[in-house]
Every structure is written in C-alpha cells, then in structure tokens.
Design a protein around this motif. Sequence first.
Motif, short mmCIF file in Angstrom:
data_model
loop_
_atom_site.label_atom_id
_atom_site.label_comp_id
_atom_site.label_asym_id
_atom_site.label_seq_id
_atom_site.Cartn_x
_atom_site.Cartn_y
_atom_site.Cartn_z
N LEU A 41 -7.86 -7.56 8.73
CA LEU A 41 -8.92 -8.26 9.31
C LEU A 41 -9.60 -9.16 8.61
N GLU A 42 -9.02 -9.21 7.06
CA GLU A 42 -9.61 -10.43 6.04
C GLU A 42 -8.65 -11.68 6.32
N GLU A 43 -7.54 -11.47 6.69
CA GLU A 43 -6.57 -12.60 6.97
C GLU A 43 -7.05 -13.04 8.39
N ILE A 44 -7.41 -12.53 9.39
CA ILE A 44 -7.82 -12.88 10.46
C ILE A 44 -9.08 -13.54 10.52
N GLU A 45 -10.11 -12.93 9.95
CA GLU A 45 -11.46 -13.42 9.74
C GLU A 45 -11.30 -14.88 8.88
N ALA A 46 -10.43 -14.95 8.02
CA ALA A 46 -10.33 -16.47 7.14
C ALA A 46 -9.49 -17.41 8.20
#
Length: 94
Positions: A41-46
């Motif tokens: 989720l962190e990679e996607i949000e970035a």
Amino acid sequence: MAKDLSKINKKLAEAAGSINPTDEQMAQFAKMVSKYKNKSLEEIEAEINQMMSNFSRAQKDDFIQKLQMLKQMQGLLDRNQMKKVDLFIRLLSQ
C-alpha cells in the motif's frame, strides 16, 4: 490472456449492467490489476501521489469510475487487492 479477458468481460457486464466496456478498457483493467498485484500500500500510495499531479479532474474522475466498476466484479480481486483499489479511489478523490 484472452481467456482471462473474456472472464473479466463477463464479470464486468454482470456487475455494470448497461455499461459496455470495450476490449481496450478490459485490457486496461487487466493491466492495472497485474501492475499493482504485488505492491505494498505504501508503494502504491507513493506512486499515485506522484502521478496525480499530472491528472486533470476529468482524468481522475474517469479513473475513479473504472476502479469502482472493478470493485463490483465479484471474485476478481482478493481482499488485499480490494484494499489497494479503495486506496486508489481515496487518493484520486482528493
């Protein structure tokens, strides 16, 4: 891949009712699912935050509509993928 697209197309038709996606739209859905399948989720949000600066409001709205249709396709996404789609929608709605 063609078999997968026909399954996706059938599920989309059932979920979306009168919406008739093109083969190109179905290919976009399949590509989107594959691209983000194994990302956190962190990679996607970035990535979304970086991309959003280039989107017009109309493009964001179009993408949100496609994501909402994707969510309606029962059995296509697992729980983790549904969380990612929800994240996309939330970020694009800002």
